[in-house]
Structure formats: C-alpha cells, structure tokens
Design a protein around this motif. Structure first.
Motif, PDB file in Angstrom:
ATOM      1  N   GLU A  16       0.850  -1.185   0.000  1.00  0.00           N
ATOM      2  CA  GLU A  16       0.000   0.000   0.000  1.00  0.00           C
ATOM      3  C   GLU A  16       0.891   1.242   0.000  1.00  0.00           C
ATOM      4  OE1 GLU A  16      -3.058   0.150   3.088  1.00  0.00           O
ATOM      5  OE2 GLU A  16      -4.362   0.087   1.325  1.00  0.00           O
ATOM      6  N   ALA A  17       1.063   1.859  -1.161  1.00  0.00           N
ATOM      7  CA  ALA A  17       1.969   3.003  -1.272  1.00  0.00           C
ATOM      8  C   ALA A  17       1.309   4.270  -0.721  1.00  0.00           C
ATOM      9  CB  ALA A  17       2.382   3.205  -2.721  1.00  0.00           C
ATOM     10  N   LEU A  18       0.014   4.436  -0.996  1.00  0.00           N
ATOM     11  CA  LEU A  18      -0.723   5.592  -0.481  1.00  0.00           C
ATOM     12  C   LEU A  18      -2.032   5.097   0.104  1.00  0.00           C
ATOM     13  CD1 LEU A  18      -0.274   8.157  -3.397  1.00  0.00           C
ATOM     14  CD2 LEU A  18       0.815   8.247  -1.160  1.00  0.00           C
ATOM     15  N   ASN A  19      -2.364   5.609   1.276  1.00  0.00           N
ATOM     16  CA  ASN A  19      -3.530   5.088   1.967  1.00  0.00           C
ATOM     17  C   ASN A  19      -4.425   6.247   2.401  1.00  0.00           C
ATOM     18  OD1 ASN A  19      -5.341   3.693   3.453  1.00  0.00           O
ATOM     19  ND2 ASN A  19      -3.833   2.666   4.777  1.00  0.00           N
ATOM     20  N   GLY A  20      -5.301   6.676   1.498  1.00  0.00           N
ATOM     21  CA  GLY A  20      -6.254   7.733   1.826  1.00  0.00           C
ATOM     22  C   GLY A  20      -5.585   9.055   2.162  1.00  0.00           C
ATOM     23  N   VAL A  21      -4.822   9.593   1.214  1.00  0.00           N
ATOM     24  CA  VAL A  21      -4.067  10.820   1.460  1.00  0.00           C
ATOM     25  C   VAL A  21      -4.880  12.057   1.045  1.00  0.00           C
ATOM     26  CG1 VAL A  21      -2.074  12.149   0.689  1.00  0.00           C
ATOM     27  CG2 VAL A  21      -1.813   9.748   1.312  1.00  0.00           C
ATOM     28  N   PRO A  36      10.639   8.603   5.060  1.00  0.00           N
ATOM     29  CA  PRO A  36      11.630   7.563   4.745  1.00  0.00           C
ATOM     30  C   PRO A  36      11.294   6.909   3.413  1.00  0.00           C
ATOM     31  CG  PRO A  36      10.135   6.807   6.459  1.00  0.00           C
ATOM     32  CD  PRO A  36       9.768   8.227   6.179  1.00  0.00           C
ATOM     33  N   SER A  37      12.225   6.119   2.856  1.00  0.00           N
ATOM     34  CA  SER A  37      11.933   5.492   1.567  1.00  0.00           C
ATOM     35  C   SER A  37      10.817   4.474   1.747  1.00  0.00           C
ATOM     36  CB  SER A  37      13.183   4.847   0.985  1.00  0.00           C
ATOM     37  OG  SER A  37      13.746   3.965   1.922  1.00  0.00           O
ATOM     38  N   GLY A  38       9.937   4.410   0.724  1.00  0.00           N
ATOM     39  CA  GLY A  38       8.798   3.513   0.803  1.00  0.00           C
ATOM     40  C   GLY A  38       7.618   4.086   1.569  1.00  0.00           C
ATOM     41  N   SER A  39       7.685   5.397   1.910  1.00  0.00           N
ATOM     42  CA  SER A  39       6.601   5.979   2.690  1.00  0.00           C
ATOM     43  C   SER A  39       5.488   6.527   1.799  1.00  0.00           C
ATOM     44  CB  SER A  39       7.141   7.080   3.589  1.00  0.00           C
ATOM     45  OG  SER A  39       7.724   8.101   2.813  1.00  0.00           O
ATOM     46  N   GLY A  40       5.682   6.535   0.479  1.00  0.00           N
ATOM     47  CA  GLY A  40       4.618   6.959  -0.424  1.00  0.00           C
ATOM     48  C   GLY A  40       4.795   8.338  -1.015  1.00  0.00           C
ATOM     49  N   LYS A  41       5.846   9.059  -0.615  1.00  0.00           N
ATOM     50  CA  LYS A  41       5.980  10.442  -1.070  1.00  0.00           C
ATOM     51  C   LYS A  41       6.204  10.545  -2.587  1.00  0.00           C
ATOM     52  CE  LYS A  41      10.800  10.479   0.569  1.00  0.00           C
ATOM     53  NZ  LYS A  41      11.025   9.055   0.378  1.00  0.00           N
ATOM     54  N   THR A  42       7.064   9.674  -3.134  1.00  0.00           N
ATOM     55  CA  THR A  42       7.302   9.717  -4.581  1.00  0.00           C
ATOM     56  C   THR A  42       6.057   9.280  -5.344  1.00  0.00           C
ATOM     57  OG1 THR A  42       9.665   9.363  -4.330  1.00  0.00           O
ATOM     58  CG2 THR A  42       8.723   8.789  -6.446  1.00  0.00           C
ATOM     59  N   THR A  43       5.347   8.294  -4.800  1.00  0.00           N
ATOM     60  CA  THR A  43       4.116   7.856  -5.458  1.00  0.00           C
ATOM     61  C   THR A  43       3.119   9.001  -5.544  1.00  0.00           C
ATOM     62  OG1 THR A  43       4.490   5.660  -4.550  1.00  0.00           O
ATOM     63  CG2 THR A  43       2.306   6.121  -5.409  1.00  0.00           C
ATOM     64  N   LEU A  44       2.997   9.783  -4.472  1.00  0.00           N
ATOM     65  CA  LEU A  44       2.054  10.905  -4.516  1.00  0.00           C
ATOM     66  C   LEU A  44       2.483  11.915  -5.586  1.00  0.00           C
ATOM     67  CD1 LEU A  44      -0.427  12.326  -3.465  1.00  0.00           C
ATOM     68  CD2 LEU A  44       1.005  13.527  -1.822  1.00  0.00           C
ATOM     69  N   LEU A  45       3.783  12.186  -5.674  1.00  0.00           N
ATOM     70  CA  LEU A  45       4.276  13.123  -6.680  1.00  0.00           C
ATOM     71  C   LEU A  45       3.937  12.622  -8.092  1.00  0.00           C
ATOM     72  CD1 LEU A  45       6.134  15.742  -6.458  1.00  0.00           C
ATOM     73  CD2 LEU A  45       7.904  14.311  -7.446  1.00  0.00           C
ATOM     74  N   ARG A  46       4.118  11.313  -8.296  1.00  0.00           N
ATOM     75  CA  ARG A  46       3.837  10.737  -9.617  1.00  0.00           C
ATOM     76  C   ARG A  46       2.341  10.711  -9.914  1.00  0.00           C
ATOM     77  NH1 ARG A  46       7.823   7.810 -12.170  1.00  0.00           N
ATOM     78  NH2 ARG A  46       6.341   6.277 -12.905  1.00  0.00           N
ATOM     79  N   VAL A  47       1.535  10.558  -8.866  1.00  0.00           N
ATOM     80  CA  VAL A  47       0.084  10.604  -9.060  1.00  0.00           C
ATOM     81  C   VAL A  47      -0.331  12.026  -9.453  1.00  0.00           C
ATOM     82  CG1 VAL A  47      -2.127  10.504  -7.857  1.00  0.00           C
ATOM     83  CG2 VAL A  47      -0.494   8.632  -7.600  1.00  0.00           C
ATOM     84  N   ILE A  48       0.257  13.032  -8.804  1.00  0.00           N
ATOM     85  CA  ILE A  48      -0.067  14.415  -9.151  1.00  0.00           C
ATOM     86  C   ILE A  48       0.336  14.695 -10.603  1.00  0.00           C
ATOM     87  CG2 ILE A  48       0.450  16.849  -8.661  1.00  0.00           C
ATOM     88  CD1 ILE A  48       0.860  16.067  -5.733  1.00  0.00           C
ATOM     89  N   ALA A  49       1.496  14.147 -11.025  1.00  0.00           N
ATOM     90  CA  ALA A  49       1.974  14.380 -12.391  1.00  0.00           C
ATOM     91  C   ALA A  49       1.147  13.635 -13.428  1.00  0.00           C
ATOM     92  CB  ALA A  49       3.441  13.946 -12.507  1.00  0.00           C
ATOM     93  N   GLY A  50       0.477  12.550 -12.995  1.00  0.00           N
ATOM     94  CA  GLY A  50      -0.256  11.729 -13.952  1.00  0.00           C
ATOM     95  C   GLY A  50       0.552  10.548 -14.445  1.00  0.00           C
ATOM     96  N   LEU A  51       1.720  10.308 -13.840  1.00  0.00           N
ATOM     97  CA  LEU A  51       2.538   9.150 -14.229  1.00  0.00           C
ATOM     98  C   LEU A  51       2.024   7.872 -13.581  1.00  0.00           C
ATOM     99  CD1 LEU A  51       6.069  10.794 -14.039  1.00  0.00           C
ATOM    100  CD2 LEU A  51       4.950   9.950 -16.100  1.00  0.00           C
ATOM    101  N   GLU A  52       1.233   8.020 -12.513  1.00  0.00           N
ATOM    102  CA  GLU A  52       0.558   6.874 -11.909  1.00  0.00           C
ATOM    103  C   GLU A  52      -0.918   7.222 -11.795  1.00  0.00           C
ATOM    104  OE1 GLU A  52       2.101   4.129 -11.185  1.00  0.00           O
ATOM    105  OE2 GLU A  52       4.195   4.710 -10.871  1.00  0.00           O
ATOM    106  N   THR A  53      -1.772   6.202 -11.936  1.00  0.00           N
ATOM    107  CA  THR A  53      -3.208   6.415 -11.753  1.00  0.00           C
ATOM    108  C   THR A  53      -3.579   5.934 -10.370  1.00  0.00           C
ATOM    109  OG1 THR A  53      -3.316   5.740 -14.041  1.00  0.00           O
ATOM    110  CG2 THR A  53      -5.398   6.128 -12.940  1.00  0.00           C
ATOM    111  N   PRO A  54      -4.247   6.777  -9.573  1.00  0.00           N
ATOM    112  CA  PRO A  54      -4.623   6.306  -8.238  1.00  0.00           C
ATOM    113  C   PRO A  54      -5.720   5.250  -8.327  1.00  0.00           C
ATOM    114  CG  PRO A  54      -5.514   8.498  -8.652  1.00  0.00           C
ATOM    115  CD  PRO A  54      -4.643   8.159  -9.826  1.00  0.00           C
ATOM    116  N   ASP A  55      -5.724   4.316  -7.349  1.00  0.00           N
ATOM    117  CA  ASP A  55      -6.780   3.306  -7.308  1.00  0.00           C
ATOM    118  C   ASP A  55      -8.091   3.930  -6.847  1.00  0.00           C
ATOM    119  OD1 ASP A  55      -4.920   1.431  -8.049  1.00  0.00           O
ATOM    120  OD2 ASP A  55      -4.391   0.933  -5.980  1.00  0.00           O
ATOM    121  N   ALA A  56      -7.975   4.930  -5.978  1.00  0.00           N
ATOM    122  CA  ALA A  56      -9.165   5.639  -5.506  1.00  0.00           C
ATOM    123  C   ALA A  56      -8.760   7.072  -5.188  1.00  0.00           C
ATOM    124  CB  ALA A  56      -9.726   4.962  -4.264  1.00  0.00           C
ATOM    125  N   GLY A  57      -9.747   7.970  -5.132  1.00  0.00           N
ATOM    126  CA  GLY A  57      -9.468   9.353  -4.798  1.00  0.00           C
ATOM    127  C   GLY A  57      -9.315  10.225  -6.035  1.00  0.00           C
TER     128      GLY A  57
END
Lengths: 334, 290
Positions: A16-21, A36-57
C-alpha cells in the motif's frame, strides 16, 4: 495553481503506497514531501503528475478534477531523480523538446523556440553548454538542465523527485539555496520529494511528513520541528530522547525530549533524572554528551553550549542530573 | 610529496627483483587459452570456409561461372533474397513493437509473450516447417479453404516466406528487450510529461537510444533468413526454378554429385554471410565509438 489531493489510495500488488491521502497545496507554495523510503511520497508526486493512476481518490488542479487527464495534457513540469535527460540529444534539443513536439497549431516558430530555450539556459546559468551532450555535464549541471527542460513548457506546477539526491553534499547545499531563490523569482507552485529532513526544513514553505502511505503532519518547518504531532515526526525530524513511563491515571506513555532541550546539573532538581556521563564530544561551540540513565541503563543524548558544559567541570564516569526543559508526552498506542 | 619522493626509488629498487621474476615467467594460461580458441576457430570455421571456395573453383572459373548463372541458381538466389526482403522488415516492425511493449509497459500476459517470442528458438526448424504444412497443406486445416480461393501456400513461395518469418521471429526482439530494459522508462516518462505522444516518444526518444542494437538485430535476422534450411526445406517441395532457395539448391546439386556447382552456389551463400559479418563488425565498431 491550487492542487487538491483527495483521499488518494494507490497499491502496487499487496504493497500500500498511499492510503487515503488528503492534501491541499496553495498557489505559489514550495512544499516538501518528506519521509523515509517507501513511505509513499514519490508515489504521490507521480500521481499528481499523472505518471501513476490512483486506485481511488481524486486530484484537482484549481478545483477541476484532473484525475483522468492524461499526463501529456496536465501541463506539469517534472524533474526526475536521475534527471532523465535525452542522452542522444544536445542540451539545446533537450530543453527545446517540450516545444518541438507540440502540434503545428500551437508550436512556436523556430526562432521563438531558440529565444526561449536560450533564455531558460541563461536562467539556469548554463547557456554556454547548449551544444554539449548530457554525458559531458556534471551532476549539478544536468540537474539544472532538467529543471530548464521542465520549465520550457511553462508548466502550471513544478514537481521535483529527490532533486538533490544524486549530488555530493556541497553541490547539494548550493543548489537547494539556488532552487529556493529561483522559486521566489518565478513563483511557481512547486512540490519536491526528499528523505533529507534538513533539506525539507531549509527549502520548503511547508513540510508534509509521510509514513507508511499516510500523512503524519503538515506544517511550516518550525511547526513540524517544534511541535511534532506524532512520535514518528519527533523521531524523523532530528534526534530525540524517549523516556517511557506512566501517566498519573496509569496509562503507559512516553515523553519525547530533544537533546538541546535539557539542562545538566551536579545536584538533583525537581523532576531530574540521575545519569552517568559516558562520553563527551566537543563540536565547535557545542558539547554533545552521552549519558546512561541510572534507573534503566538507557542512553540519553544531551547537547549543551560548550561554556555551559565547561562550567560544570564534569568528567566521564561522574554522576550528573538531567532535567528536560521542554517535553512532549504521547500515550502509547493501545 | 617531498617526503615521499626519496622513498620512491628505494621502493622500486627493492621490489624490482620480484617484478622481474613475474615478468620473466611465461603467462602460460592466457597463451594456452588463446591458442585453444584459435585452433578451434581454424578447425571448425576457417577450414570449412576455405574448403567451400577451394572446391567451388576446383574445375576452374568457367564451371564456377556456369553454375552461378544457371537459371535455377539465379532463381534460387532471387527467392532467397525475396524471402529475406519480406521477413526482415516484418520482423523489424514486430521486434520493435514487442520489445517496446515488454520493456516499457506492464500488462497481463507479459511473460507469456516473452515465452512465445522465444518459441522459434526452442522448436526445431523442421518442426516449424511441419506446423505450416499441417495448417496450410492440402490435408491441413486451412489448405482446402485456401485451395477454394486458388491460393497455394505449401510448396509455393508464400510458404517459404512464412517459414522464414517464423524462424527469424526472435532476433530483433531478443536483441532489443534487454537493452531497452536496461535503459529504463525515465526518458519515456520525461517525454510524456513534456507533452510528447506515444509515436513522438518512440521516434525521438526510444528508437535513437537503441539504434545500434536494432541494426545489429536486423543483421542477425537477415543472416538467418538467407541461410535457413530446415523449415524452408519442409514447406518448399523442392521445385527447381520455383520453390528452391539457395540452401536447398545447394543440397540438390550435392545430392546429384555436381560437387563443383554445389560448392559454387554455397560460396554465394558464404559470400552473403561474409558481407553480413563485415557490416556487423562495422556497426559494432561504430556503436562502441559512439
């Protein structure tokens, strides 16, 4: 531009990279995503950019839902951790890329592209490198070219993934001050990811602390450092002493005290802790003491002003008394 | 430095007898390995290659020339070049598409696709030919239907082209996949964020980064396409002047005891292979220099 992150969840397999942010970023802000690494911060940045699609939200740009907008149409500037410069193109072509791939109707003329690229190269102070290739540049230069390339498309928001992570300490310090000045100059809403707390506290207007795919705290650097909302934030931002005990009603709890928020005396004080001085390290104007708690053999770290410590005239092995001047008590999670 | 300087001659002077000993000792291991490799190469590659040309010219240049310009030989050469000219571009497109999909995207069935790409490598070429006979032959699944449209695949040119495509399927993709995976996805992501479409990214970012690997894959693919024997032999039917490729033509001549003519045609193939090798090493040199 305002960026709103609403209840975003993202899983990679079982992780679970991001959990209801939830997060709101104001126009012109420079925000650090810290964790720390693996805390989801890069995933959130990539979701904002559109490089990742969020599962929800949802992600909203200026109140408009952009969750389904393709990355090509989001108009974001993204600086990759390892820069991702196009290795077979010159620096000029790298910076011009975002303009030259536009459809003919919106593409600026060749002269206009040249003017804009050269202006950007001047902004990052590297116009003399226009005809070189990425592999001929140093890490710090590549970083600034990556930034110029991201700015070429006049993005609405600038996203930077560990922008200083791959640089050596000295270049890193210079570059982050330079980034702060650049941000104040162009005043573009910016979000950067870092695992370095010093970097986040020094550069950002606001710091978002991540842990296990959740936001632990959002606040100005002073707020998160001086008033950590959770034990995790306390421990992640700087060193801290933890004293375990019980509250008056008997619930187990822990007191968190920063090493510089303690005094040391030869005589016991009200609420002081008896501890043996194990080791002293003098670093410039500061004395760093390592003491051993007499009651439970735990290690206590205290930072004192050098002359304060000298006036104690204590040597290693002596019994001293430590009194917290400021502490924060957290109940143990049940 | 000044403190170290006087120490240096002393040190080397001290160490020199030992270094001399090492230098005088003959490096047997590298010499033995190199000669073993060279002897192996000579025995299994150079001698046969020389034999091809020696045998081809045994009865003189006139016989050689006659064997080469004989209509059946010319038609075999034409068919070989035609099969390669169709198979190589198709596998180029397929290989790039497959490698791009595998290296730059995540999707279900990816490992199945990789396995399928490797299939022609793991299946004997004769079996591959047989599969086409079973599918397209007159007694096969699609043969009668195709015959209704007056189309013949097996024992005709289409069968040979199909078999060649199948056998040379993996070369380009196999060459590109590890290269593209090593290069990662960041440049493609950067292009996408900057507004480039998928095609623009492929043309301006991905392909220029793999151009030497791509060329190398095409050369290997071409070499195999021209030299393929097993699969083509099964689907060809060996009709002289119609469905004979150069390798098949060589076999027929050899079986008819026309050794000089057989080696003459074989020398053509060897010559095509040598040209391919020359292009390949030129590409490799250019790639390492770039």
């Amino acid at each position: 531009m305002t960026i709103q992150v609403q209840n975003v969840t993202k899983r990679f397999g079982t992780f679970e990279a991001l959990n209801g942010v939830d997060l709101e970023i104001q126009p012109g802000e420079l925000v650090a995503l810290l964790g720390p690494s693996g805390s989801g911060k890069t995933t959130l940045l990539r979701v904002i950019a559109g490089l990742e699609t969020p599962d929800a939200g949802r992600i909203l740009f200026n109140g408009v839902d952009t969750t389904a907008t393709r990355v090509q149409e989001r108009e974001v500037g993204f600086v990759f951790q390892h820069y991702a410069l196009f290795r077979h193109m010159t620096i000029f072509d790298n910076v011009a890329f975002g303009l030259t791939v536009r459809p003919r109707a919106t593409r600026p003329s060749k002269d206009e592209i040249r003017l804009r690229v050269m202006a950007l190269l001047k902004l990052v102070q590297l116009d003399w490198l226009a005809n070189r290739y990425p592999h001929q540049l140093s890490g710090g230069q590549r970083q600034r070219i990556a930034l110029a390339r991201a700015l070429a498309i006049e993005p609405k928001v600038l996203l930077l993934d560990e922008p200083f992570g791959a640089l050596d300490a000295k270049v890193r310090k210079e570059l982050r001050r330079w980034l702060r000045r650049l941000h104040d100059e162009i005043n573009l809403t910016s979000v950067f990811v870092t695992h370095d707390q010093e970097e986040a506290l020094e550069v950002a207007d606001r710091v978002v602390v991540f842990n296990h795919g959740r936001i632990e705290q959002v606040g100005t650097p002073d707020e998160v450092y001086d008033h950590p909302a959770t034990p995790f934030v306390y421990q992640f931002l700087g060193s801290v002493n933890v004293f375990h005990g019980r509250l008056q009603e008997g619930a187990p709890a822990a007191a968190y005290v920063r090493p510089h928020e303690m005094t040391v005396t030869r005589a016991p004080q009200a609420g002081s802790i008896a501890a043996t001085l194990r080791h002293v390290q003098r670093i410039g104007p500061q004395a760093r003491l390592e003491l051993q708690d007499v009651a439970n053999a735990g290690t206590i770290e205290v930072h004192l002003a050098r002359d304060h410590f000298d006036s104690l005239d204590a040597s290693e092995g002596e019994l001293l008394h430590v009194t917290p001047t400021r502490e924060r008590v957290f109940r143990h999670a049940a | 430095m000044s403190a170290l300087a006087p120490a240096v001659p002393h040190l080397t002077g001290h160490a020199s007898p030992r270094t001399h000993g090492v230098a005088r000792r003959v490096p047997w291991v590298p010499i033995a390995l190199t000669s073993a490799a060279l002897a192996f190469l000579a025995l299994f590659l150079l001698v046969p290659l020389a034999a091809v040309f020696v045998e081809a010219f045994r009865k003189g240049a006139a016989v050689y020339w006659k064997a080469v310009i004989e209509p059946d030989a010319v038609s075999a050469l034409q068919l070989t070049l035609l099969a390669a000219a169709i198979a190589v571009p198709l596998n180029l497109v397929f290989g790039v598409a497959a490698a791009w999909a595998i290296a730059k995207f995540d999707f279900r069935g990816k490992s199945l696709l990789i396995t399928l790409i490797d299939l022609p490598f793991s299946v004997s070429p004769v079996i591959s030919g047989l599969i086409y006979v079973l599918v397209f032959g007159l007694q096969g699944w699609l043969g009668p239907t195709l015959a209704g449209f007056d189309t013949q695949v097996i024992f005709a040119v289409p069968g040979i082209v199909l078999a060649t495509i199948f056998v040379t399927f993996p070369f380009v993709a196999r060459e590109l996949i590890p290269l593209m995976q090593a290069q990662g996805r960041e440049e493609e992501e950067a292009a996408a964020v900057l507004g480039a479409s998928g095609w623009q990214t492929l043309w301006h970012v991905t392909l220029p980064n793999v151009k030497w690997g791509l060329l190398y894959g095409v050369i290997l693919c071409n070499a195999r396409a021209m030299g393929e024997f097993g699969a083509v032999s099964v689907v060809s039917g060996h009709i002289r002047g119609l469905t004979n490729t150069l390798p098949l033509h060589v076999e027929i001549l050899y079986n008819e005891y026309q050794f000089a003519a057989a080696f003459a045609c074989a020398s053509l193939l060897a010559f095509l292979a040598l040209i391919t090798l020359a292009i390949k090493s030129a590409v490799e040199q250019h790639a390492t220099a770039a």
